[in-house]
Write a protein that holds these residues in place. Sequence first.
Motif, PDB file in Angstrom:
ATOM      1  N   ASN A  25       0.819  -1.225   0.000  1.00 26.91           N
ATOM      2  CA  ASN A  25       0.000   0.000   0.000  1.00 26.91           C
ATOM      3  C   ASN A  25       0.858   1.282   0.000  1.00 26.91           C
ATOM      4  N   ILE A  26       0.227   2.391  -0.298  1.00 27.49           N
ATOM      5  CA  ILE A  26       0.905   3.683  -0.265  1.00 27.49           C
ATOM      6  C   ILE A  26       1.450   3.909   1.152  1.00 27.49           C
ATOM      7  N   ALA A  27       2.702   4.324   1.243  1.00 28.69           N
ATOM      8  CA  ALA A  27       3.363   4.684   2.509  1.00 28.69           C
ATOM      9  C   ALA A  27       3.606   3.509   3.453  1.00 28.69           C
ATOM     10  N   VAL A  28       3.480   2.286   2.946  1.00 29.03           N
ATOM     11  CA  VAL A  28       3.712   1.134   3.825  1.00 29.03           C
ATOM     12  C   VAL A  28       5.189   1.019   4.219  1.00 29.03           C
ATOM     13  N   GLY A  29       6.073   1.558   3.356  1.00 27.60           N
ATOM     14  CA  GLY A  29       7.514   1.499   3.674  1.00 27.60           C
ATOM     15  C   GLY A  29       8.356   0.868   2.575  1.00 27.60           C
ATOM     16  N   LYS A  30       7.865   0.913   1.345  1.00 26.11           N
ATOM     17  CA  LYS A  30       8.598   0.261   0.237  1.00 26.11           C
ATOM     18  C   LYS A  30       9.983   0.892   0.014  1.00 26.11           C
ATOM     19  N   LEU A  72       1.702  15.547 -12.776  1.00 24.45           N
ATOM     20  CA  LEU A  72       0.563  14.674 -13.098  1.00 24.45           C
ATOM     21  C   LEU A  72       0.023  13.974 -11.851  1.00 24.45           C
ATOM     22  N   LEU A  73       0.900  13.680 -10.907  1.00 23.67           N
ATOM     23  CA  LEU A  73       0.448  13.043  -9.654  1.00 23.67           C
ATOM     24  C   LEU A  73      -0.559  13.956  -8.954  1.00 23.67           C
ATOM     25  N   GLN A  74      -0.221  15.225  -8.881  1.00 23.48           N
ATOM     26  CA  GLN A  74      -1.112  16.192  -8.232  1.00 23.48           C
ATOM     27  C   GLN A  74      -2.435  16.325  -9.000  1.00 23.48           C
ATOM     28  N   THR A  86      -5.068   9.122 -18.030  1.00 20.10           N
ATOM     29  CA  THR A  86      -3.768   9.673 -18.453  1.00 20.10           C
ATOM     30  C   THR A  86      -2.672   9.200 -17.503  1.00 20.10           C
ATOM     31  N   PHE A  87      -2.977   9.266 -16.198  1.00 16.47           N
ATOM     32  CA  PHE A  87      -1.981   8.851 -15.215  1.00 16.47           C
ATOM     33  C   PHE A  87      -1.606   7.386 -15.425  1.00 16.47           C
ATOM     34  N   GLN A  88      -2.626   6.521 -15.615  1.00 15.57           N
ATOM     35  CA  GLN A  88      -2.315   5.081 -15.727  1.00 15.57           C
ATOM     36  C   GLN A  88      -1.546   4.749 -17.007  1.00 15.57           C
ATOM     37  N   THR A  89      -1.757   5.501 -18.067  1.00  9.63           N
ATOM     38  CA  THR A  89      -0.943   5.231 -19.263  1.00  9.63           C
ATOM     39  C   THR A  89       0.507   5.636 -18.992  1.00  9.63           C
ATOM     40  N   PHE A 115      12.149  -4.697  -8.498  1.00 10.72           N
ATOM     41  CA  PHE A 115      11.462  -3.495  -8.983  1.00 10.72           C
ATOM     42  C   PHE A 115      10.480  -3.026  -7.913  1.00 10.72           C
ATOM     43  N   GLU A 116      10.496  -1.714  -7.644  1.00 11.44           N
ATOM     44  CA  GLU A 116       9.514  -1.158  -6.704  1.00 11.44           C
ATOM     45  C   GLU A 116       8.208  -0.983  -7.474  1.00 11.44           C
ATOM     46  N   ARG A 117       7.232  -1.788  -7.143  1.00 13.06           N
ATOM     47  CA  ARG A 117       5.971  -1.890  -7.889  1.00 13.06           C
ATOM     48  C   ARG A 117       6.197  -2.364  -9.322  1.00 13.06           C
ATOM     49  N   VAL A 125      -4.101  -3.371  -9.012  1.00 18.07           N
ATOM     50  CA  VAL A 125      -4.367  -2.587  -7.796  1.00 18.07           C
ATOM     51  C   VAL A 125      -4.956  -1.228  -8.190  1.00 18.07           C
ATOM     52  N   PHE A 126      -4.174  -0.420  -8.897  1.00 16.21           N
ATOM     53  CA  PHE A 126      -4.589   0.975  -9.089  1.00 16.21           C
ATOM     54  C   PHE A 126      -5.669   1.152 -10.160  1.00 16.21           C
ATOM     55  N   ALA A 127      -5.401   0.691 -11.382  1.00 17.45           N
ATOM     56  CA  ALA A 127      -6.384   0.938 -12.449  1.00 17.45           C
ATOM     57  C   ALA A 127      -7.710   0.247 -12.117  1.00 17.45           C
ATOM     58  N   ASN A 129      -8.906  -0.387  -9.193  1.00 20.69           N
ATOM     59  CA  ASN A 129      -9.572   0.367  -8.139  1.00 20.69           C
ATOM     60  C   ASN A 129     -10.202   1.657  -8.670  1.00 20.69           C
ATOM     61  N   LEU A 130      -9.473   2.330  -9.555  1.00 17.08           N
ATOM     62  CA  LEU A 130     -10.011   3.575 -10.127  1.00 17.08           C
ATOM     63  C   LEU A 130     -11.257   3.291 -10.955  1.00 17.08           C
ATOM     64  N   SER A 131     -11.253   2.140 -11.612  1.00 13.29           N
ATOM     65  CA  SER A 131     -12.432   1.758 -12.385  1.00 13.29           C
ATOM     66  C   SER A 131     -13.619   1.495 -11.446  1.00 13.29           C
TER      67      SER A 131
HETATM   68  P1  DGT Z   1       6.374   3.797   0.288  1.00 13.95           P
HETATM   69  O1  DGT Z   1       7.836   3.830   0.058  1.00 13.95           O
HETATM   70  O2  DGT Z   1       5.851   2.440   0.671  1.00 13.95           O
HETATM   71  O3  DGT Z   1       5.954   4.880   1.224  1.00 13.95           O
HETATM   72  O4  DGT Z   1       5.720   4.031  -1.121  1.00 13.95           O
HETATM   73  P2  DGT Z   1       5.267   5.358  -1.835  1.00 13.95           P
HETATM   74  O5  DGT Z   1       3.976   5.819  -1.245  1.00 13.95           O
HETATM   75  O6  DGT Z   1       6.379   6.342  -1.923  1.00 13.95           O
HETATM   76  O7  DGT Z   1       5.040   4.799  -3.281  1.00 13.95           O
HETATM   77  P3  DGT Z   1       3.682   4.327  -3.911  1.00 13.95           P
HETATM   78  O8  DGT Z   1       3.949   3.458  -5.067  1.00 13.95           O
HETATM   79  O9  DGT Z   1       2.825   3.657  -2.904  1.00 13.95           O
HETATM   80  O10 DGT Z   1       3.020   5.635  -4.444  1.00 13.95           O
HETATM   81  C1  DGT Z   1       3.603   6.869  -4.750  1.00 13.95           C
HETATM   82  C2  DGT Z   1       2.452   7.803  -5.032  1.00 13.95           C
HETATM   83  O11 DGT Z   1       1.944   7.530  -6.336  1.00 13.95           O
HETATM   84  C3  DGT Z   1       1.263   7.612  -4.112  1.00 13.95           C
HETATM   85  O12 DGT Z   1       0.616   8.857  -3.932  1.00 13.95           O
HETATM   86  C4  DGT Z   1       0.368   6.657  -4.845  1.00 13.95           C
HETATM   87  C5  DGT Z   1       0.621   7.021  -6.269  1.00 13.95           C
HETATM   88  N1  DGT Z   1       0.577   5.885  -7.204  1.00 13.95           N
HETATM   89  C6  DGT Z   1       1.543   4.960  -7.392  1.00 13.95           C
HETATM   90  N2  DGT Z   1       1.230   4.149  -8.400  1.00 13.95           N
HETATM   91  C7  DGT Z   1       0.028   4.551  -8.855  1.00 13.95           C
HETATM   92  C8  DGT Z   1      -0.817   4.103  -9.905  1.00 13.95           C
HETATM   93  O13 DGT Z   1      -0.540   3.191 -10.666  1.00 13.95           O
HETATM   94  N3  DGT Z   1      -1.980   4.791 -10.035  1.00 13.95           N
HETATM   95  C9  DGT Z   1      -2.338   5.830  -9.245  1.00 13.95           C
HETATM   96  N4  DGT Z   1      -3.512   6.398  -9.478  1.00 13.95           N
HETATM   97  N5  DGT Z   1      -1.564   6.271  -8.267  1.00 13.95           N
HETATM   98  C10 DGT Z   1      -0.392   5.653  -8.082  1.00 13.95           C
END
Ligand code: DGT
Length: 250
Positions: A25-30, A72-74, A86-89, A115-117, A125-127, A129-131
């Motif tokens: 998950n997001i922020a789990v500690g990857k 784009l994240l924002q 757009t983000f998922q592509t 690989f991280e993710r 997981v993401f696409a 869920n967004l759907s």
């Molecule tokens: P960590 O080290 O476990 O704290 O991991 P993060 O949170 O740095 O890394 P991650 O992959 O969980 O996500 C980074 C940001 O990008 C977070 O706001 C979620 C977002 N994110 C990552 N991959 C995707 C994706 O495929 N789709 C969408 N919509 N958001 C994503």
Amino acid sequence: MTREGGSGGGMRRCGAALRLALEGNIAVGKSTFMKLLGATFPEWHLVTEPVAQWRKVPARGTAQAAVGSTNLLQMMYQEPARWSYTFQTFSFMSRLKAMLEPVDEPETPSPVQVFERSIYSDRYVFAKNLSEAGHLQALEWAIYQDWHSFLLQQLGPRVVLHGLLYLRATPQTCLERLRRRARSEEQSIQLEYLQQLHAQHEHWLVEKSTEVHFADMKHAPVLVLDVEKDFEHDAAAQGGLMAQVETFVT
Ligand code: DGT
């Protein structure tokens, strides 16, 4: 710790590097876990997630050209219905490029690549869920799945992973870690979103109830690592986690 889908010692593929993805998950500690892997197994090749690229998409030829880049994240967090496809592509392409990049010098091949993710969490997981949340239109989700399946089919062995490391903590714990690190784009994230993403990880990696469309990835072994307790400053916990990873890959 549970290990599913594989038998001990059967992961190494005929001399080539063992390829793993780190999921969770997001922020789990990857990111912290990647650093720990690097310190413990310096001969491994680690590929961190290209999140910096998503925060600074080069703005050539667009209205934002004057400011140089687009976050784009924002945009995805501010207006998910407009920007999720757009983000998922873009996230898929950056993950695919990272996977296809030749990483090793022929004389010094790394035994393991992490690989991280991956292009798999991008979809399952993401696409997905967004759907389900209605941020990807049915048509967008159908198109995404169509090219995702087609590309993986075409690329075959080049996009196969031999195993998945799943860092698991409760959504509540992830939210606390997310608030502590305070990434500006993530201020709007609520517990519900982390609960949804947690459920998607569980369906895919533990319950195996998510249909995986690429035959070579249907039975990839999964190592579930419990990181509910913070391991960042706990040498004993770190040692335990690294020992589990070592057993998984040998
Ligand atoms: P960590 O080290 O476990 O704290 O991991 P993060 O949170 O740095 O890394 P991650 O992959 O969980 O996500 C980074 C940001 O990008 C977070 O706001 C979620 C977002 N994110 C990552 N991959 C995707 C994706 O495929 N789709 C969408 N919509 N958001 C994503």
